[in-house]
Design a protein around this motif. Structure first.
Motif, mmCIF file in Angstrom:
data_model
loop_
_atom_site.group_PDB
_atom_site.id
_atom_site.type_symbol
_atom_site.label_atom_id
_atom_site.label_comp_id
_atom_site.label_asym_id
_atom_site.label_seq_id
_atom_site.Cartn_x
_atom_site.Cartn_y
_atom_site.Cartn_z
ATOM 1 N N LYS A 1 -30.606 -14.075 5.849
ATOM 2 C CA LYS A 1 -32.065 -13.960 5.778
ATOM 3 C C LYS A 1 -32.552 -12.783 6.637
ATOM 4 N N ASN A 2 -31.932 -12.640 7.809
ATOM 5 C CA ASN A 2 -32.364 -11.581 8.727
ATOM 6 C C ASN A 2 -31.623 -10.267 8.503
ATOM 7 N N GLU A 3 -30.678 -10.282 7.581
ATOM 8 C CA GLU A 3 -29.798 -9.150 7.288
ATOM 9 C C GLU A 3 -28.844 -8.848 8.419
ATOM 10 N N LYS A 4 -29.331 -8.900 9.630
ATOM 11 C CA LYS A 4 -28.436 -8.808 10.764
ATOM 12 C C LYS A 4 -29.072 -9.537 11.935
ATOM 13 N N ALA A 5 -28.247 -10.060 12.783
ATOM 14 C CA ALA A 5 -28.769 -10.798 13.932
ATOM 15 C C ALA A 5 -27.794 -10.645 15.082
ATOM 16 N N LEU A 22 -24.288 -9.528 14.000
ATOM 17 C CA LEU A 22 -23.572 -10.298 13.007
ATOM 18 C C LEU A 22 -24.269 -10.005 11.688
ATOM 19 N N VAL A 23 -23.514 -9.606 10.697
ATOM 20 C CA VAL A 23 -24.109 -9.236 9.414
ATOM 21 C C VAL A 23 -23.355 -9.947 8.284
ATOM 22 N N PRO A 24 -23.980 -10.075 7.105
ATOM 23 C CA PRO A 24 -23.243 -10.640 5.968
ATOM 24 C C PRO A 24 -22.027 -9.772 5.677
ATOM 25 N N PHE A 25 -20.966 -10.358 5.180
ATOM 26 C CA PHE A 25 -19.719 -9.624 4.984
ATOM 27 C C PHE A 25 -19.887 -8.439 4.042
ATOM 28 N N ASP A 26 -20.778 -8.566 3.068
ATOM 29 C CA ASP A 26 -20.960 -7.487 2.098
ATOM 30 C C ASP A 26 -22.127 -6.569 2.480
ATOM 31 N N TYR A 27 -22.484 -6.632 3.730
ATOM 32 C CA TYR A 27 -23.629 -5.836 4.235
ATOM 33 C C TYR A 27 -23.447 -4.363 3.988
#
Ligand SMILES: [Zn+2]
Length: 125
Positions: free
Chosen positions: A76-80, A120-125
């Motif tokens: 949701k935050n794209e990165k945190a 921390l980001v989604p793996f496919d960021y």
């Protein structure tokens, strides 16, 4: 104020220090420690993987609620930053590190360094 990293003994400023397993470590060491799950996490990771494979699950299916919560928050935050997740989801550091290790192994979340911060980001960021 300089703080000595418990792992590589280098001196870093206090705001670049991360807490990991009750140790104060520098950012580089922290990244490395995140990337290398501790032995005690391996069973959890393999269980999660096996369970997901066996039931043909992908994405966040088959994850624990807490793992979904962390993943959805990051997505949701794209990165945190780790601290944001800790604060907003009200988790202990130990719990977060444990779940992040599992999410990393399921290839849902990864660490990413931007400037002098780790996100921390989604793996496919
Ligand atoms: Zn270090």
């Amino acid at each position: 104020m300089a703080v000595t990293c418990a792992r590589c003994q280098s001196e870093v400023s206090a705001e670049d220090i991360y807490f990991h397993q009750d140790q104060q470590v520098c950012e580089d060491c922290y990244m490395e420690m995140l990337q290398r799950p501790k032995t005690c996490d391996v069973a959890a990771v393999q269980m999660a993987k096996k369970h997901r494979q066996a039931s043909g699950q992908s994405g966040t299916e088959g994850l624990l609620d807490i793992q979904k919560k962390i993943y959805n928050y990051i997505k949701k935050n794209e990165k945190a930053t780790r601290q944001q997740v800790l604060d907003d989801l009200n988790l202990s550091e130990l719990e977060l590190d444990k779940q992040i290790a599992v999410l990393r192994h399921c290839e849902l979340v990864k660490g990413r360094k931007e400037g002098n911060r780790i996100y921390l980001v989604p793996f496919d960021y």
